[in-house]
Design an enzyme around this catalytic site. Structure first.
Site, PDB file in Angstrom:
ATOM      1  N   ARG A  43       0.821  -1.216   0.000  1.00 50.89           N
ATOM      2  CA  ARG A  43       0.000   0.000   0.000  1.00 50.89           C
ATOM      3  C   ARG A  43       0.852   1.263   0.000  1.00 50.89           C
ATOM      4  O   ARG A  43       0.329   2.361  -0.205  1.00 50.89           O
ATOM      5  CB  ARG A  43      -0.927  -0.011   1.213  1.00 50.89           C
ATOM      6  N   ASP A  84      -4.298  -2.452  -4.105  1.00 50.05           N
ATOM      7  CA  ASP A  84      -5.199  -3.035  -3.125  1.00 50.05           C
ATOM      8  C   ASP A  84      -5.303  -4.523  -3.437  1.00 50.05           C
ATOM      9  O   ASP A  84      -5.790  -4.915  -4.504  1.00 50.05           O
ATOM     10  CB  ASP A  84      -6.566  -2.359  -3.218  1.00 50.05           C
ATOM     11  N   VAL A  85      -4.862  -5.371  -2.509  1.00 49.76           N
ATOM     12  CA  VAL A  85      -4.801  -6.809  -2.785  1.00 49.76           C
ATOM     13  C   VAL A  85      -6.182  -7.434  -2.909  1.00 49.76           C
ATOM     14  O   VAL A  85      -6.309  -8.563  -3.377  1.00 49.76           O
ATOM     15  CB  VAL A  85      -3.985  -7.549  -1.698  1.00 49.76           C
ATOM     16  N   LYS A 134       0.435 -18.560   8.447  1.00 52.46           N
ATOM     17  CA  LYS A 134      -0.402 -18.869   9.600  1.00 52.46           C
ATOM     18  C   LYS A 134      -0.779 -17.571  10.297  1.00 52.46           C
ATOM     19  O   LYS A 134      -0.073 -16.563  10.152  1.00 52.46           O
ATOM     20  CB  LYS A 134       0.327 -19.836  10.540  1.00 52.46           C
ATOM     21  N   HIS A 164       6.644 -22.490   9.138  1.00 52.40           N
ATOM     22  CA  HIS A 164       8.090 -22.625   9.008  1.00 52.40           C
ATOM     23  C   HIS A 164       8.691 -23.593  10.032  1.00 52.40           C
ATOM     24  O   HIS A 164       9.808 -24.073   9.846  1.00 52.40           O
ATOM     25  CB  HIS A 164       8.772 -21.257   9.112  1.00 52.40           C
ATOM     26  N   GLU A 202       9.996 -17.957  25.469  1.00 53.08           N
ATOM     27  CA  GLU A 202      10.973 -17.003  24.971  1.00 53.08           C
ATOM     28  C   GLU A 202      11.057 -15.776  25.862  1.00 53.08           C
ATOM     29  O   GLU A 202      10.089 -15.378  26.510  1.00 53.08           O
ATOM     30  CB  GLU A 202      10.647 -16.587  23.532  1.00 53.08           C
ATOM     31  N   ASP A 221      -1.503 -17.901  18.127  1.00 58.43           N
ATOM     32  CA  ASP A 221      -0.228 -17.573  17.507  1.00 58.43           C
ATOM     33  C   ASP A 221       0.720 -18.761  17.478  1.00 58.43           C
ATOM     34  O   ASP A 221       1.468 -18.940  16.515  1.00 58.43           O
ATOM     35  CB  ASP A 221       0.433 -16.411  18.266  1.00 58.43           C
ATOM     36  N   HIS A 226       1.968 -24.021  15.181  1.00 56.64           N
ATOM     37  CA  HIS A 226       3.333 -24.521  15.356  1.00 56.64           C
ATOM     38  C   HIS A 226       3.410 -25.734  16.285  1.00 56.64           C
ATOM     39  O   HIS A 226       3.995 -26.764  15.945  1.00 56.64           O
ATOM     40  CB  HIS A 226       4.229 -23.419  15.935  1.00 56.64           C
ATOM     41  N   LYS A 326       5.643 -15.591  26.453  1.00 58.22           N
ATOM     42  CA  LYS A 326       6.517 -14.473  26.126  1.00 58.22           C
ATOM     43  C   LYS A 326       7.050 -13.820  27.399  1.00 58.22           C
ATOM     44  O   LYS A 326       6.467 -13.943  28.475  1.00 58.22           O
ATOM     45  CB  LYS A 326       5.758 -13.423  25.302  1.00 58.22           C
TER      46      LYS A 326
END
EC number: 1.1.1.49
Length: 456
Positions: A43, A84-85, A134, A164, A202, A221, A226, A326
């Protein structure tokens, strides 16, 4: 081989940190020809030169270990369209030309449906692929609708729902260690294994990602995609081959065997929490609710833990614990296989040996076996650790995923029914959490979490 990558959402963090370095790694290893084209779509009101300048800066920052010639080749191959996708006419202009394209949706999940519809109306050349990041949708209902839409646009084996984690060296080593070693496979069942922990803890806090994370949270998430994918690799039956059909069939078997969670199960077997202010490695970290861009009313969790059981022959009495958080005290990213205690310790051996643990470190990539041995006194048992550090893969995870897309090999992507089964597993958790059946606990940034759970 597909030689044109149309990158939708080309100016985002995913492109900067992972996709551009992944492409440069492919070029360095000889997997991209001079005819390769990168078409960025975003954009920002940029010309091609401005996008190439931005791409060069990102590669200098996030891919500095790669040769300058490989980075330069990726930049030279790049062009840019402001579009614009979700607009079919704009997408028709972007994908126009001869030969197939790989349309990579590096976009928020809410834009997947409208963008796929626009690509459908625009017309993709035969042999093209659609790549989706994802999370695949934002609920089971949305994933089902998106799968139905994709089936109208493109064949299933041309849809790449990428994760990934599946391309990480250690994740793939889980299969190799299990299936190529006679020492382990006979023990890989509930008779010998009490619990398997799949952990992604993490020290990293929000780091400016509130625009994405505050609407998603730790469960969506990390756990829904994952960690469930790692569970599939750990628990699956040996496939006939590692081809797409055989591998993904066995993964779906695992997901279908996960025992559905009732409301009461969710209360007993899940936890959620978010971090308050604290210190990590000497630096002050604000409370999650005080991070820029966070809406406290969302009650977004930054820590999630789910304990699951599998209703099948191999794993009927083994607990699988999926945990992520986190802003914790230490990074801990591993699959830890906890074996049951020995049934009997002969008289004459002194000590209380801890059960064996086999740990697959995900970052850094290691394999560690914790066992018991005899110490300086011949009758006294002591802990013994055997450790190996794995050689890094030829390609980074995103390089491997992109190569599979260009080669039209979907083995490491997620099939449509697999995505829906993953949402089925977490849907009862999301519903119970939304109704506050499970309290939203708190933990200080830099701590071990909302109080150590058993086996941590």
């Amino acid at each position: 081989m597909i030689e044109r990558l149309v990158l939708l959402g080309a100016t985002g963090d995913l492109t900067a940190r992972y996709l551009l370095p992944g492409l440069a790694a492919l070029r360095d290893r000889g997997h991209l020809e001079d005819t390769f084209q990168l078409v960025g779509v975003g954009r920002e009101d940029w010309e091609g030169g401005e996008f190439r300048g931005w791409a060069r800066a990102q590669l200098d920052e996030h891919g500095s270990e790669l040769p300058a010639a490989a980075r330069d080749a990726v930049v030279t191959a790049a062009d840019y369209h402001r579009a614009d996708v979700t607009d079919a006419a704009a997408m028709a202009e972007v994908v126009a030309g001869t030969g197939p394209v790989a349309a990579y949706l590096a976009l928020p999940p809410s834009l997947f449906g409208p963008t796929v519809s626009a690509l459908h109306s625009a017309g993709l050349a035969p042999g093209s692929s659609i790549v989706l990041e994802k999370p695949f949708g934002e609920s089971l209902a949305e994933a089902t609708r998106l799968n139905a839409l994709l089936s109208e646009v493109i064949p299933e084996d041309s849809v790449f729902r990428v994760d990934h984690f599946l391309a990480m060296t250690t994740a793939q080593n889980l299969l190799g260690t299990r299936l190529a070693n006679r020492l382990l496979e006979p023990l890989w069942n509930s008779t010998h294994i009490a619990r398997i922990d799949i952990v992604w803890d993490e020290t990293l806090a929000l780091e400016g990602r509130a625009g994405y994370y505050d609407g998603v949270g730790a469960l969506k998430d990390m756990v829904q995609n994952h960690l469930l994918q790692l569970l599939c690799l750990v628990a699956m039956e040996p496939p006939m081959s590692l081809d797409a059909r055989d591998l993904r069939d066995r993964k779906v078997d695992v997901l279908r065997s996960i025992r559905p969670l009732s409301d009461d199960d969710v209360v007993r077997q899940t936890r959620r929490a978010r971090y308050t202010a604290g210190r990590i490695d000497g630096a002050s970290v604000p409370a999650y609710v005080d991070e820029h861009g966070v809406d406290p009313s969302h009650r977004t969790e930054t820590f999630a833990e789910v304990r699951l059981q599998l209703d099948n022959w191999r794993w009927h009495d083994t607990t699988f614990r999926l945990r992520t958080g986190k802003a914790l005290r230490r990074d801990r990213k591993e699959v830890a296989v906890h074996f049951r205690p020995v049934p009997h310790l002969p008289d004459g051996l002194r000590g209380n040996p801890r059960p064996n643990v086999l740990r697959f470190g995900l970052d850094p990539e290691t394999v560690v076996a914790e066992m018991a041995g005899v110490g300086p006194r011949e009758d006294a048992l002591v802990p013994v650790t055997l450790a190996a550090e794995l050689e890094p893969g030829e390609l980074p995870a995103y390089g491997r995923l992109l190569l599979d897309v260009f080669n039209r090999d979907p083995a490491l992507s997620i099939r449509g029914d697999e995505a829906e089964e993953s949402w089925r597993v977490v849907t009862p958790v999301l519903a119970a959490w939304a109704n506050d059946r499970v309290p939203l606990e708190e933990y200080s940034a830099g701590s071990d979490g909302p109080s150590l759970s058993p086996g941590t």
